[in-house]
Design an enzyme around this catalytic site. Sequence first.
Site, PDB file in Angstrom:
ATOM      1  N   GLU A 103     -14.754 -53.198   1.840  1.00  0.00           N
ATOM      2  CA  GLU A 103     -13.482 -52.609   1.404  1.00  0.00           C
ATOM      3  C   GLU A 103     -12.521 -53.738   1.031  1.00  0.00           C
ATOM      4  N   CYS A 111      -7.685 -41.229  -1.416  1.00  0.00           N
ATOM      5  CA  CYS A 111      -7.495 -39.920  -0.772  1.00  0.00           C
ATOM      6  C   CYS A 111      -6.685 -40.064   0.526  1.00  0.00           C
ATOM      7  N   GLY A 207       3.816 -35.395 -16.940  1.00  0.00           N
ATOM      8  CA  GLY A 207       2.461 -34.887 -16.703  1.00  0.00           C
ATOM      9  C   GLY A 207       2.509 -33.694 -15.758  1.00  0.00           C
ATOM     10  N   ILE A 211      -1.148 -33.789  -9.824  1.00  0.00           N
ATOM     11  CA  ILE A 211      -0.139 -34.576  -9.105  1.00  0.00           C
ATOM     12  C   ILE A 211       1.257 -34.068  -9.444  1.00  0.00           C
ATOM     13  N   ASP A 341     -14.309 -41.498  -8.259  1.00  0.00           N
ATOM     14  CA  ASP A 341     -13.342 -41.624  -9.348  1.00  0.00           C
ATOM     15  C   ASP A 341     -13.800 -42.621 -10.403  1.00  0.00           C
ATOM     16  N   MET A 347     -12.538 -36.082 -10.626  1.00  0.00           N
ATOM     17  CA  MET A 347     -11.813 -37.020  -9.753  1.00  0.00           C
ATOM     18  C   MET A 347     -11.242 -36.305  -8.532  1.00  0.00           C
ATOM     19  N   HIS A 350     -13.884 -34.573  -2.525  1.00  0.00           N
ATOM     20  CA  HIS A 350     -15.151 -33.974  -2.097  1.00  0.00           C
ATOM     21  C   HIS A 350     -16.236 -34.148  -3.153  1.00  0.00           C
ATOM     22  N   HIS A 477     -12.171  -6.709   7.300  1.00  0.00           N
ATOM     23  CA  HIS A 477     -10.908  -6.108   6.876  1.00  0.00           C
ATOM     24  C   HIS A 477      -9.914  -6.166   8.027  1.00  0.00           C
TER      25      HIS A 477
HETATM   26  C1  LIG Z   1      -1.505 -38.120  -5.070  1.00  0.00           C
HETATM   27  C2  LIG Z   1      -2.963 -37.742  -5.030  1.00  0.00           C
HETATM   28  C3  LIG Z   1      -3.344 -36.580  -4.364  1.00  0.00           C
HETATM   29  C4  LIG Z   1      -4.700 -36.230  -4.320  1.00  0.00           C
HETATM   30  N1  LIG Z   1      -5.044 -35.081  -3.672  1.00  0.00           N
HETATM   31  C5  LIG Z   1      -6.351 -34.700  -3.643  1.00  0.00           C
HETATM   32  C6  LIG Z   1      -6.742 -33.522  -2.955  1.00  0.00           C
HETATM   33  O1  LIG Z   1      -5.932 -32.812  -2.371  1.00  0.00           O
HETATM   34  N2  LIG Z   1      -8.051 -33.188  -2.950  1.00  0.00           N
HETATM   35  C7  LIG Z   1      -8.989 -33.951  -3.582  1.00  0.00           C
HETATM   36  O2  LIG Z   1     -10.179 -33.589  -3.552  1.00  0.00           O
HETATM   37  N3  LIG Z   1      -8.654 -35.078  -4.244  1.00  0.00           N
HETATM   38  C8  LIG Z   1      -7.356 -35.471  -4.290  1.00  0.00           C
HETATM   39  N4  LIG Z   1      -7.016 -36.623  -4.937  1.00  0.00           N
HETATM   40  C9  LIG Z   1      -8.085 -37.401  -5.596  1.00  0.00           C
HETATM   41  C10 LIG Z   1      -8.833 -38.210  -4.528  1.00  0.00           C
HETATM   42  O3  LIG Z   1      -7.916 -39.024  -3.812  1.00  0.00           O
HETATM   43  C11 LIG Z   1      -9.893 -39.081  -5.211  1.00  0.00           C
HETATM   44  O4  LIG Z   1     -10.705 -38.266  -6.040  1.00  0.00           O
HETATM   45  C12 LIG Z   1     -10.783 -39.751  -4.172  1.00  0.00           C
HETATM   46  O5  LIG Z   1      -9.994 -40.589  -3.355  1.00  0.00           O
HETATM   47  C13 LIG Z   1     -11.898 -40.546  -4.874  1.00  0.00           C
HETATM   48  O6  LIG Z   1     -12.663 -41.172  -3.897  1.00  0.00           O
HETATM   49  P1  LIG Z   1     -13.453 -42.517  -4.235  1.00  0.00           P
HETATM   50  O7  LIG Z   1     -14.182 -42.840  -2.983  1.00  0.00           O
HETATM   51  O8  LIG Z   1     -14.208 -42.344  -5.504  1.00  0.00           O
HETATM   52  O9  LIG Z   1     -12.341 -43.599  -4.576  1.00  0.00           O
HETATM   53  P2  LIG Z   1     -11.152 -44.179  -3.667  1.00  0.00           P
HETATM   54  O10 LIG Z   1     -10.713 -43.219  -2.620  1.00  0.00           O
HETATM   55  O11 LIG Z   1     -10.125 -44.663  -4.621  1.00  0.00           O
HETATM   56  O12 LIG Z   1     -11.852 -45.394  -2.888  1.00  0.00           O
HETATM   57  C14 LIG Z   1     -12.314 -46.510  -3.573  1.00  0.00           C
HETATM   58  C15 LIG Z   1     -12.197 -47.671  -2.606  1.00  0.00           C
HETATM   59  O13 LIG Z   1     -12.896 -48.779  -3.187  1.00  0.00           O
HETATM   60  C16 LIG Z   1     -12.134 -49.975  -2.999  1.00  0.00           C
HETATM   61  N5  LIG Z   1     -12.618 -50.870  -4.074  1.00  0.00           N
HETATM   62  C17 LIG Z   1     -12.572 -50.626  -5.403  1.00  0.00           C
HETATM   63  N6  LIG Z   1     -13.156 -51.647  -6.077  1.00  0.00           N
HETATM   64  C18 LIG Z   1     -13.610 -52.528  -5.126  1.00  0.00           C
HETATM   65  C19 LIG Z   1     -14.296 -53.790  -5.167  1.00  0.00           C
HETATM   66  N7  LIG Z   1     -14.647 -54.310  -6.334  1.00  0.00           N
HETATM   67  N8  LIG Z   1     -14.570 -54.412  -4.008  1.00  0.00           N
HETATM   68  C20 LIG Z   1     -14.228 -53.844  -2.806  1.00  0.00           C
HETATM   69  N9  LIG Z   1     -13.555 -52.680  -2.706  1.00  0.00           N
HETATM   70  C21 LIG Z   1     -13.261 -52.029  -3.861  1.00  0.00           C
HETATM   71  C22 LIG Z   1     -10.687 -49.489  -3.103  1.00  0.00           C
HETATM   72  O14 LIG Z   1      -9.801 -50.340  -2.444  1.00  0.00           O
HETATM   73  C23 LIG Z   1     -10.756 -48.132  -2.400  1.00  0.00           C
HETATM   74  O15 LIG Z   1     -10.515 -48.228  -1.016  1.00  0.00           O
HETATM   75  C24 LIG Z   1      -5.676 -37.040  -4.965  1.00  0.00           C
HETATM   76  C25 LIG Z   1      -5.288 -38.221  -5.616  1.00  0.00           C
HETATM   77  C26 LIG Z   1      -3.948 -38.568  -5.649  1.00  0.00           C
HETATM   78  C27 LIG Z   1      -3.571 -39.847  -6.332  1.00  0.00           C
HETATM   79  N1  LIG Z   2      -5.257 -31.282  -5.150  1.00  0.00           N
HETATM   80  C1  LIG Z   2      -6.067 -32.141  -5.761  1.00  0.00           C
HETATM   81  O1  LIG Z   2      -7.277 -31.999  -5.755  1.00  0.00           O
HETATM   82  C2  LIG Z   2      -5.485 -33.328  -6.462  1.00  0.00           C
HETATM   83  C3  LIG Z   2      -4.142 -33.653  -6.289  1.00  0.00           C
HETATM   84  C4  LIG Z   2      -3.639 -34.744  -6.974  1.00  0.00           C
HETATM   85  C5  LIG Z   2      -4.478 -35.488  -7.780  1.00  0.00           C
HETATM   86  N2  LIG Z   2      -5.779 -35.155  -7.929  1.00  0.00           N
HETATM   87  C6  LIG Z   2      -6.662 -35.927  -8.825  1.00  0.00           C
HETATM   88  O2  LIG Z   2      -5.959 -37.034  -9.328  1.00  0.00           O
HETATM   89  C7  LIG Z   2      -6.186 -37.154 -10.724  1.00  0.00           C
HETATM   90  C8  LIG Z   2      -4.912 -37.556 -11.399  1.00  0.00           C
HETATM   91  O3  LIG Z   2      -3.956 -36.481 -11.361  1.00  0.00           O
HETATM   92  P1  LIG Z   2      -2.847 -36.338 -12.484  1.00  0.00           P
HETATM   93  O4  LIG Z   2      -2.018 -35.144 -12.188  1.00  0.00           O
HETATM   94  O5  LIG Z   2      -2.164 -37.655 -12.669  1.00  0.00           O
HETATM   95  O6  LIG Z   2      -3.724 -36.139 -13.816  1.00  0.00           O
HETATM   96  P2  LIG Z   2      -4.140 -34.845 -14.648  1.00  0.00           P
HETATM   97  O7  LIG Z   2      -5.173 -35.293 -15.598  1.00  0.00           O
HETATM   98  O8  LIG Z   2      -4.432 -33.696 -13.754  1.00  0.00           O
HETATM   99  O9  LIG Z   2      -2.809 -34.453 -15.469  1.00  0.00           O
HETATM  100  C9  LIG Z   2      -2.166 -35.359 -16.334  1.00  0.00           C
HETATM  101  C10 LIG Z   2      -1.224 -34.582 -17.257  1.00  0.00           C
HETATM  102  O10 LIG Z   2      -0.374 -35.522 -17.905  1.00  0.00           O
HETATM  103  C11 LIG Z   2      -0.231 -35.175 -19.289  1.00  0.00           C
HETATM  104  N3  LIG Z   2       0.136 -36.432 -19.989  1.00  0.00           N
HETATM  105  C12 LIG Z   2      -0.628 -37.541 -20.139  1.00  0.00           C
HETATM  106  N4  LIG Z   2       0.066 -38.515 -20.790  1.00  0.00           N
HETATM  107  C13 LIG Z   2       1.321 -38.028 -21.024  1.00  0.00           C
HETATM  108  C14 LIG Z   2       2.515 -38.557 -21.623  1.00  0.00           C
HETATM  109  N5  LIG Z   2       2.585 -39.809 -22.089  1.00  0.00           N
HETATM  110  N6  LIG Z   2       3.620 -37.781 -21.707  1.00  0.00           N
HETATM  111  C15 LIG Z   2       3.560 -36.512 -21.207  1.00  0.00           C
HETATM  112  N7  LIG Z   2       2.471 -35.959 -20.627  1.00  0.00           N
HETATM  113  C16 LIG Z   2       1.369 -36.705 -20.521  1.00  0.00           C
HETATM  114  C17 LIG Z   2      -1.603 -34.581 -19.627  1.00  0.00           C
HETATM  115  O11 LIG Z   2      -1.539 -33.747 -20.757  1.00  0.00           O
HETATM  116  C18 LIG Z   2      -1.968 -33.815 -18.338  1.00  0.00           C
HETATM  117  O12 LIG Z   2      -1.483 -32.496 -18.377  1.00  0.00           O
HETATM  118  C19 LIG Z   2      -6.667 -35.814 -11.222  1.00  0.00           C
HETATM  119  O13 LIG Z   2      -7.772 -36.030 -12.077  1.00  0.00           O
HETATM  120  C20 LIG Z   2      -7.047 -35.042  -9.987  1.00  0.00           C
HETATM  121  O14 LIG Z   2      -8.441 -34.812  -9.982  1.00  0.00           O
HETATM  122  C21 LIG Z   2      -6.286 -34.071  -7.298  1.00  0.00           C
END
Ligand SMILES: Cc1cc2nc3c(=O)[nH]c(=O)nc-3n(C[C@H](O)[C@H](O)[C@H](O)COP(=O)(O)OP(=O)(O)OC[C@H]3O[C@@H](n4cnc5c(N)ncnc54)[C@H](O)[C@@H]3O)c2cc1C
Ligand SMILES: NC(=O)c1ccc[n+]([C@@H]2O[C@H](COP(=O)([O-])OP(=O)(O)OC[C@H]3O[C@@H](n4cnc5c(N)ncnc54)[C@H](O)[C@@H]3O)[C@@H](O)[C@H]2O)c1
Length: 507
Positions: A103, A111, A207, A211, A341, A347, A350, A477
């Site tokens: 890491e 996440c 956007g 998010i 991701d 992205m 789960h 129910h």
């Molecule tokens: C605000 C927000 C809310 C979200 N809410 C949800 C949600 O409710 N439900 C959901 O399903 N998803 C949600 N997501 C998306 C979710 O967080 C990601 O899809 C998930 O974390 C992806 O997991 P990952 O393991 O692929 O990557 P990450 O969780 O990003 O983990 C990658 C790890 O690899 C490390 N790393 C990267 N490159 C290297 C390297 N070269 N060497 C060593 N370490 C490295 C990074 O530091 C990081 O710790 C949300 C995202 C955001 C931004």
């Molecule tokens: N509950 C969850 O599962 C959860 C919560 C948060 C984030 N995420 C993950 O994180 C990723 C990122 O989330 P996000 O909301 O940033 O992306 P997103 O792809 O869901 O939405 C981005 C939005 O921004 C708009 N956009 C892009 N460029 C723009 C610009 N210059 N001006 C105006 N609008 C613009 C797009 O048309 C789109 O509607 C998602 O792919 C999602 O899978 C998941």
Amino acid sequence: MYSTAMSLSAAAAASSSRPDAIRPAGLRFCGLRREALGLRSLRTSPQAVAGRRSVAAAAFAAENGTAGSGGFDYDLVIIGAGVGGHGAALHAVEKGLKTAIIEGDVVGGTCVNRGCVPSKALLAVSGKMRELRDEHHMKSLGLQVPSTGYDRQAVADHANNLASKIRSNLTNSMKALGVDILNGKTVFTSDHALKLESVPDWIAIVGSGYIGLEFSDVYTALGSEVTFVEALDQLMPGFDPEIAKLAQRILINPRKIDYHTGVFASKITPAKDGKPVLIELIDAKTKEHKETLEVDAALIATGRAPFTKGLGLENINVVTQRGFVPVDERMQVSNLYCIGDANGKLMLAHAASAQGISVVEQICGKDNILNHLSIPAACFTHPEISMVGLTEPQAREKADKEGFGVSVVKTSFKANTKALAENEGDGLAKMIYRPDTGEILGVHILGLHAADLIHEASNAIALGTRVQDIKFAVHAHPTLSEVLDELFKAAKVSSGVSSSVSEPVAA
Ligand SMILES: Cc1cc2nc3c(=O)[nH]c(=O)nc-3n(C[C@H](O)[C@H](O)[C@H](O)COP(=O)(O)OP(=O)(O)OC[C@H]3O[C@@H](n4cnc5c(N)ncnc54)[C@H](O)[C@@H]3O)c2cc1C
Ligand SMILES: NC(=O)c1ccc[n+]([C@@H]2O[C@H](COP(=O)([O-])OP(=O)(O)OC[C@H]3O[C@@H](n4cnc5c(N)ncnc54)[C@H](O)[C@@H]3O)[C@@H](O)[C@H]2O)c1
């Protein structure tokens, strides 16, 4: 020593994701990428299929063998301890692989530290705040709440503390199983949005995806006014259009939210010397200047892309697309796997974990292809939105191409006793299916606990259960699960289609 990890840490400059440019509406990423790192001396474990390869988890993981002349310490080295890497590590230990995880920043990744976990902690607060402030709702339950308020720092601490707790749970679960956690060297961007350092009076959210929508829920519950800036012609373009329209009626219109659609935020100037944040909007099609917004703060939520530079992928001719690693349906590219991701297929936390498990299965010699159309997604607004499979336009497009018919059934939460008992009748569930075979193509829900309800549909898709079979499943129910029962029972499948479920026995 783990030779794979050495070569990776030397090359790595990691941060999993960063704000990205626009992506088309409703795009489901189809095309895995895997990046090759020019790893040496990789071997498959005895159970794995022949050939040299490495594994990517969260970012990547490299597999090597303990058997033979190489003498490596690990069967599997996972790079990145996000949820993807964590899921893969646990499964690898279960499969008997000696595993290490590298890491570069902190365990838990996006996440846990700046994604799902802290955002859901804030959303839990916004949910309670909304409920307490909803006088009508409280009165209807016979409750009186004299006044409501919040302590911003305590709310922020709640999100931080939850992230720390889950981070240490994840760390301990890996340590307990004997997974070695190794530190990489890397450079990271930081994401401050979840620290809630202030609650602006007026915030622009650029956007209206996951998010943007979730944060609009948080900020408006805490008293901010929100302006959405969305490049596409409608808000929430990634959702099924009918659900997006209803979401606008329930989650946008009654709240202090206005919006500009069909415009790009082309330039953002931060607040300085008492001046507000300036956001220049241009027409998304003509690119002409439309107007300049002046707000207290701006949250950029325009999608995220992985930072995969510095991994040496070019050494094995892997060309990333905007940072995403193009993998095939087995998460492979060249001689590597890439999950989560970093491959951009879906992205979600789960999805990353499921991809990791699928890859470990393959390393252990069992072919495994994950059906991404069975992976549910949820947006944790109040009420929630959830979905699995295709949207209605996607299903109709596929049907036109492949020459089959599509049917749609819908039901309102107003018809559900449990939702009405909770005073939460706002909501809709719809199912898109093939009337000729009973195949479920997509399910979309907006309403109370939609994120929990979706799993009956996603499991049905994953297991290939057809409507004519699942309609006989019994639901308690009064429960919210009857919302799905209504859908299954309302669907009409051609009479000639066989069912694997026995006819119910008459009492
Ligand atoms: C605000 C927000 C809310 C979200 N809410 C949800 C949600 O409710 N439900 C959901 O399903 N998803 C949600 N997501 C998306 C979710 O967080 C990601 O899809 C998930 O974390 C992806 O997991 P990952 O393991 O692929 O990557 P990450 O969780 O990003 O983990 C990658 C790890 O690899 C490390 N790393 C990267 N490159 C290297 C390297 N070269 N060497 C060593 N370490 C490295 C990074 O530091 C990081 O710790 C949300 C995202 C955001 C931004
Ligand atoms: N509950 C969850 O599962 C959860 C919560 C948060 C984030 N995420 C993950 O994180 C990723 C990122 O989330 P996000 O909301 O940033 O992306 P997103 O792809 O869901 O939405 C981005 C939005 O921004 C708009 N956009 C892009 N460029 C723009 C610009 N210059 N001006 C105006 N609008 C613009 C797009 O048309 C789109 O509607 C998602 O792919 C999602 O899978 C998941």
